[in-house]
Every structure is written in structure tokens, then in C-alpha cells.
Enzyme design. Structure first.
Site, PDB file in Angstrom:
ATOM      1  N   TRP A  18      49.730  74.246  88.914  1.00 54.22           N
ATOM      2  CA  TRP A  18      50.581  73.672  87.873  1.00 54.22           C
ATOM      3  C   TRP A  18      51.852  74.479  87.786  1.00 54.22           C
ATOM      4  O   TRP A  18      51.808  75.688  87.491  1.00 54.22           O
ATOM      5  CB  TRP A  18      49.831  73.664  86.533  1.00 54.22           C
ATOM      6  CG  TRP A  18      48.917  72.492  86.468  1.00 54.22           C
ATOM      7  CD1 TRP A  18      49.265  71.217  86.140  1.00 54.22           C
ATOM      8  CD2 TRP A  18      47.516  72.467  86.771  1.00 54.22           C
ATOM      9  NE1 TRP A  18      48.177  70.393  86.211  1.00 54.22           N
ATOM     10  CE2 TRP A  18      47.087  71.122  86.587  1.00 54.22           C
ATOM     11  CE3 TRP A  18      46.598  73.416  87.162  1.00 54.22           C
ATOM     12  CZ2 TRP A  18      45.776  70.729  86.791  1.00 54.22           C
ATOM     13  CZ3 TRP A  18      45.292  73.028  87.367  1.00 54.22           C
ATOM     14  CH2 TRP A  18      44.891  71.690  87.196  1.00 54.22           C
ATOM     15  N   HIS A  42      49.746  69.935  80.938  1.00 53.44           N
ATOM     16  CA  HIS A  42      48.969  68.688  80.855  1.00 53.44           C
ATOM     17  C   HIS A  42      48.397  68.589  79.438  1.00 53.44           C
ATOM     18  O   HIS A  42      48.572  69.527  78.639  1.00 53.44           O
ATOM     19  CB  HIS A  42      47.848  68.643  81.918  1.00 53.44           C
ATOM     20  CG  HIS A  42      47.032  69.906  82.014  1.00 53.44           C
ATOM     21  ND1 HIS A  42      46.002  70.085  82.895  1.00 53.44           N
ATOM     22  CD2 HIS A  42      47.085  71.076  81.315  1.00 53.44           C
ATOM     23  CE1 HIS A  42      45.477  71.288  82.756  1.00 53.44           C
ATOM     24  NE2 HIS A  42      46.109  71.901  81.818  1.00 53.44           N
ATOM     25  N   ARG A  61      56.389  70.172  83.458  1.00 51.78           N
ATOM     26  CA  ARG A  61      56.159  70.959  84.674  1.00 51.78           C
ATOM     27  C   ARG A  61      57.488  71.307  85.324  1.00 51.78           C
ATOM     28  O   ARG A  61      58.423  70.498  85.296  1.00 51.78           O
ATOM     29  CB  ARG A  61      55.281  70.187  85.667  1.00 51.78           C
ATOM     30  CG  ARG A  61      53.860  70.075  85.179  1.00 51.78           C
ATOM     31  CD  ARG A  61      52.935  69.421  86.173  1.00 51.78           C
ATOM     32  NE  ARG A  61      51.714  69.002  85.479  1.00 51.78           N
ATOM     33  CZ  ARG A  61      50.749  68.285  86.022  1.00 51.78           C
ATOM     34  NH1 ARG A  61      50.835  67.914  87.280  1.00 51.78           N
ATOM     35  NH2 ARG A  61      49.681  67.955  85.319  1.00 51.78           N
ATOM     36  N   GLN A 115      51.191  62.107  79.139  1.00 50.62           N
ATOM     37  CA  GLN A 115      49.831  61.894  79.642  1.00 50.62           C
ATOM     38  C   GLN A 115      48.936  61.343  78.537  1.00 50.62           C
ATOM     39  O   GLN A 115      49.236  61.446  77.357  1.00 50.62           O
ATOM     40  CB  GLN A 115      49.226  63.224  80.123  1.00 50.62           C
ATOM     41  CG  GLN A 115      49.765  63.698  81.459  1.00 50.62           C
ATOM     42  CD  GLN A 115      48.950  64.847  82.028  1.00 50.62           C
ATOM     43  OE1 GLN A 115      48.365  65.643  81.293  1.00 50.62           O
ATOM     44  NE2 GLN A 115      48.904  64.940  83.350  1.00 50.62           N
ATOM     45  N   VAL A 138      36.526  70.254  85.845  1.00 51.19           N
ATOM     46  CA  VAL A 138      35.513  69.187  85.975  1.00 51.19           C
ATOM     47  C   VAL A 138      34.678  69.420  87.232  1.00 51.19           C
ATOM     48  O   VAL A 138      35.145  70.006  88.209  1.00 51.19           O
ATOM     49  CB  VAL A 138      36.149  67.771  86.030  1.00 51.19           C
ATOM     50  CG1 VAL A 138      36.656  67.339  84.672  1.00 51.19           C
ATOM     51  CG2 VAL A 138      37.250  67.695  87.066  1.00 51.19           C
ATOM     52  N   ALA A 182      35.811  63.748  81.259  1.00 47.56           N
ATOM     53  CA  ALA A 182      37.210  63.870  80.827  1.00 47.56           C
ATOM     54  C   ALA A 182      38.086  63.167  81.852  1.00 47.56           C
ATOM     55  O   ALA A 182      37.708  63.027  83.015  1.00 47.56           O
ATOM     56  CB  ALA A 182      37.615  65.337  80.711  1.00 47.56           C
TER      57      ALA A 182
HETATM   58  C1  FA5 Z   1      46.095  66.651  85.466  1.00 50.61           C
HETATM   59  O1  FA5 Z   1      47.117  66.908  84.840  1.00 50.61           O
HETATM   60  C2  FA5 Z   1      44.750  66.858  84.876  1.00 50.61           C
HETATM   61  N1  FA5 Z   1      44.859  67.546  83.645  1.00 50.61           N
HETATM   62  C3  FA5 Z   1      44.060  65.491  84.695  1.00 50.61           C
HETATM   63  C4  FA5 Z   1      42.610  65.610  84.406  1.00 50.61           C
HETATM   64  C5  FA5 Z   1      42.174  65.593  83.108  1.00 50.61           C
HETATM   65  C6  FA5 Z   1      41.700  65.722  85.448  1.00 50.61           C
HETATM   66  C7  FA5 Z   1      40.832  65.697  82.814  1.00 50.61           C
HETATM   67  C8  FA5 Z   1      40.361  65.840  85.181  1.00 50.61           C
HETATM   68  C9  FA5 Z   1      39.924  65.796  83.866  1.00 50.61           C
HETATM   69  P1  FA5 Z   1      47.390  65.654  87.493  1.00 50.61           P
HETATM   70  O2  FA5 Z   1      48.235  66.846  87.736  1.00 50.61           O
HETATM   71  O3  FA5 Z   1      46.919  64.924  88.692  1.00 50.61           O
HETATM   72  O4  FA5 Z   1      46.118  66.053  86.652  1.00 50.61           O
HETATM   73  O5  FA5 Z   1      48.155  64.660  86.523  1.00 50.61           O
HETATM   74  C10 FA5 Z   1      47.532  63.509  86.030  1.00 50.61           C
HETATM   75  C11 FA5 Z   1      48.523  62.340  86.012  1.00 50.61           C
HETATM   76  O6  FA5 Z   1      49.687  62.719  85.284  1.00 50.61           O
HETATM   77  C12 FA5 Z   1      49.048  61.971  87.393  1.00 50.61           C
HETATM   78  O7  FA5 Z   1      48.174  61.089  88.052  1.00 50.61           O
HETATM   79  C13 FA5 Z   1      50.360  61.297  87.054  1.00 50.61           C
HETATM   80  O8  FA5 Z   1      50.143  59.971  86.656  1.00 50.61           O
HETATM   81  C14 FA5 Z   1      50.817  62.095  85.872  1.00 50.61           C
HETATM   82  N2  FA5 Z   1      51.779  63.129  86.309  1.00 50.61           N
HETATM   83  C15 FA5 Z   1      51.514  64.351  86.795  1.00 50.61           C
HETATM   84  N3  FA5 Z   1      52.647  65.007  87.083  1.00 50.61           N
HETATM   85  C16 FA5 Z   1      53.656  64.177  86.775  1.00 50.61           C
HETATM   86  C17 FA5 Z   1      55.106  64.265  86.827  1.00 50.61           C
HETATM   87  N4  FA5 Z   1      55.713  65.361  87.232  1.00 50.61           N
HETATM   88  N5  FA5 Z   1      55.831  63.218  86.408  1.00 50.61           N
HETATM   89  C18 FA5 Z   1      55.210  62.092  85.969  1.00 50.61           C
HETATM   90  N6  FA5 Z   1      53.882  61.941  85.873  1.00 50.61           N
HETATM   91  C19 FA5 Z   1      53.103  62.969  86.278  1.00 50.61           C
END
Ligand code: FA5
Length: 354
Positions: free
Chosen positions: A163, A180, A206, A220, A263, A317
Site C-alpha cells: 500500500w 483502504h 494512496r 471504497q 483474510v 470481509a
Molecule cells: C484493498 O484495498 C483491500 N482492503 C480490500 C479487501 C478488503 C480485501 C477486505 C479483502 C478483505 P485493493 O487494494 O485491491 O484491496 O483495493 C480494492 C478496490 O479498491 C480495487 O479493486 C479498486 O476497485 C479500488 N481501488 C484501489 N486502488 C485504487 C485507486 N488508486 N484508485 C481507484 N480505485 C482504487
């Protein structure tokens, strides 16, 4: 004696002639007021004549008084006529100027509307309310403890680098903009005992390069359910129902293995593209699938970290990107438009306020 009366008569006649001539020339309420001041006011000509009567011999005063009073009465009457006429004309003119043309079309009223992200959050809250989930909200500025440690990402864990964190300077404690919405998992479980069923909509941040599908600030939706006997089937059923509510009753959901430290097992989940019905198009990048987010069964270490017994309780989750959902639903191809504040873009999503 007769000489003086003759002089007064001549003067009355002169004042009368002048006053009437000037009254004829009066064209406004202001000019009429000035005329009244000059002839009938406290220092006006007729008033002066009345005051001068006292200096006449006593036998002449009654006749001279009557003549002067008669002049005053005549001028007062004329003045009242002219004043009333001018006032009526002024009122007519004011009415004409203020007149409203009721046949003109009305001016359009510009009414504000909720931002598309807020609208989608409302829709998600409604969908999950029907599935028994309650919406909670948490801080956007977080401690490393909640953003990482309690999510099974200790400071020496390589996943902490995954992250790209925006760090808020602080000498004593690690303070970050949450990367997140997952820190709300621990915050919620610390506050309540199972059964837990919450969703957490909110902004995440981020340190990331921006492109058509990435922003440094995005939104999110976290989901968390913890209870006895919760299984992966519950997770799949919940996300399948979400996909159908959002995209239509025939949508299919795909789960593939993925890794998130908090998870076990972890999955990413996708829905078959509603725009091309899974055939492949520009929006789904010709894969037939649209990635929605990450999910999995809550890691036993996360449950332990908040004092839950992982032998008794299990949970699932998930976390998904709200902008990406709107893009899937609408075909918007550049995520940066949502924070761009271009009203021409935003107006397309405006719904009438009811
Ligand atoms: C997570 O952030 C995890 N916290 C999700 C999670 C929660 C997994 C609970 C398991 C259990 P990830 O980095 O893949 O995962 O982000 C999840 C979603 O947030 C992505 O699929 C996307 O739709 C959105 N996202 C992530 N980064 C960005 C970004 N920079 N800009 C826009 N949308 C984003």
C-alpha cells in the site's frame, strides 16, 4: 388709505398671476412641493402677505384679510388639484415600470444534485440494509495500528509496502491517510460483539500515479460479517446478490485466489460485464469480466487482535472501489472525472430531488 388698498390688491393680483403661471409649469411632485413652499409655506409669499395685514389701518384689515384669505384658498385648491394629478401620474408610471409580463417564460431554476459517488453510496447502503448490514463511518486519518498492525500487517511485514501510503508527519506515532477502509474492521469489532454485519463507505488515499483507473483519492466500500458458522458460501452469496442488485438479475460472479494479509483464504471478485453481457467490450477491456474488489475469510489473527475467539467465530470481509462500480454501470471511462469538478460531467448524473 385707498392708495394702500390699491397697492395690496395689485400685489395680491401679481402674486396670484405669478403663482398660477408657475403652477402651470410644474411637472413633478418635487416641483409642486417647491411651489407650495414658495407660496403657501411658512415663509411663502401668501403667508407673508397675511402677516403684513397687521400693519394696515384697522378699517381696511377685514377687506384686505378676506381678499388675501381668498387668494390663499384659491391657490391651495389649485395646488391640491395639481398635486393629486401628479401623484396619480407618478403611481401610474411606477405601476407601469413594475409591471410583470405573466406571459414571459419563467427563468430556469438551477437545483443542486448529489455527487454520483454520494448517489452510489446511498444505493449501496440501501442494498446492504436489505441484506442486514448496517452502515458505519470511520476516520480518514488513521494510525498505523489500525491501518496495518491489527490487519495482520506488522511493521516488518513486506506487505506493508504494497500500500503506497501517504504518511502524515508525527514524531511519536505512525499517522497515515487510510489506504483502504479495512481499518474499520478492527475499529468495529473492538466496539461490538458478534453478530457483526457492517458496511463502511468512505474515502481512501494512496501515493499512486493517476491514470484512467487510478486516483490518489478514491472511495471504497468495506464489508464485514462475523458470527458463528459464517462460511465462504455466505461471502459468495452476499457478493452475488450485490452484483445482481447493481447490474441485473442474470449477472454471474467470479472468484479467484488472491492474497491480502487480513483474510485467509483471499479472493478477488469480478462480475461478468453487463454492458456486453460477458462478450467483451471496451469497458471490460475485452475480457468479459469487471474486477470489483478483494475479499476473503477474516484471518484468525485479526479476530484475535480484537479479542474475538477464532475457534468460536468466523467472518468474511470485502472491499470494493465505488468509482469503479459507477464506471461499470455507466460506461464512464476515466475515473479522474469524478474528482474533476466539471459540472458538465456531473450534471449527467443529476437526479431530480424528490
Ligand atoms: C484493498 O484495498 C483491500 N482492503 C480490500 C479487501 C478488503 C480485501 C477486505 C479483502 C478483505 P485493493 O487494494 O485491491 O484491496 O483495493 C480494492 C478496490 O479498491 C480495487 O479493486 C479498486 O476497485 C479500488 N481501488 C484501489 N486502488 C485504487 C485507486 N488508486 N484508485 C481507484 N480505485 C482504487
Amino acid at each position: 388709505m385707498a392708495q394702500e388698498v390699491t397697492t395690496l390688491d395689485a400685489e395680491l393680483e401679481a402674486v396670484r398671476a405669478e403663482a398660477l403661471r408657475r403652477l402651470d409649469e410644474v411637472t413633478s411632485v418635487d416641483e409642486a412641493a417647491a411651489w407650495e413652499r414658495d407660496y403657501l409655506g411658512g415663509k411663502g409669499r401668501v403667508t407673508q402677505l397675511l402677516r403684513g395685514l397687521g400693519s394696515l389701518p384697522a378699517e381696511q384689515r377685514p377687506a384686505a384679510g378676506r381678499a388675501t384669505q381668498a387668494l390663499k384658498a384659491e391657490l391651495t385648491e389649485k395646488y391640491d388639484d395639481v398635486g393629486a394629478r401628479l401623484k396619480a401620474a407618478a403611481r401610474q408610471q411606477a405601476l407601469a415600470e413594475d409591471a410583470i409580463d405573466v406571459t414571459l417564460p419563467g427563468r430556469p431554476v438551477i437545483i443542486g444534485a448529489a455527487h454520483p459517488i454520494s448517489q452510489m453510496i446511498d444505493e449501496l447502503i440501501e442494498i446492504f440494509a436489505l441484506l442486514g448490514f448496517q452502515a458505519v463511518f470511520g476516520p480518514e486519518v488513521e494510525t498505523g495500528h489500525y491501518n496495518f498492525d491489527l490487519l495482520n500487517i506488522p511493521s516488518d511485514h513486506p506487505a506493508r509496502d504494497v500500500w503506497d501510503t501517504i504518511i502524515v508527519e508525527s514524531p511519536n506515532e505512525e499517522i497515515v491517510l487510510r489506504t483502504h477502509t479495512s481499518p474499520m474492521q478492527a475499529r468495529t469489532m473492538e466496539r461490538m460483539q458478534p453478530p457483526v454485519r457492517v458496511i463502511v463507505p468512505g474515502r481512501s488515499f494512496r501515493f499512486e500515479a493517476q491514470d484512467a483507473s487510478h486516483e490518489w483519492m478514491f472511495t471504497q466500500l468495506e464489508g464485514l460479517a462475523v458470527d458463528e458458522n459464517i462460511t465462504m458460501a455466505d461471502l459468495k452469496g452476499t457478493l452475488r446478490e450485490l452484483a445482481r442488485q447493481l447490474f441485473g438479475p442474470t449477472r454471474r460472479v467470479r472468484f479467484r485466489c488472491d492474497f491480502f494479509p487480513f483474510v485467509e483464504p483471499g479472493v478477488d471478485f469480478a462480475v461478468d460485464c453487463a454492458i456486453c453481457d460477458g462478450q467483451g467490450c471496451r469497458v471490460c477491456k475485452h475480457t468479459g469480466w469487471l474486477e470489483m474488489g478483494g475479499a476473503g475469510m477474516v484471518h484468525p489473527n485479526v479476530l484475535k487482535g480484537v479479542g474475538y475467539d477464532p475457534e468460536k467465530y468466523t467472518g468474511f470481509a470485502f472491499g470494493l472501489g465505488i468509482e469503479r462500480i459507477i464506471m461499470m454501470k455507466t460506461g464512464v471511462s476515466d475515473l479522474r472525472a469524478f474528482a474533476g469538478n466539471d459540472v458538465r460531467f456531473l450534471r449527467q448524473f443529476a437526479r431530480p430531488i424528490v
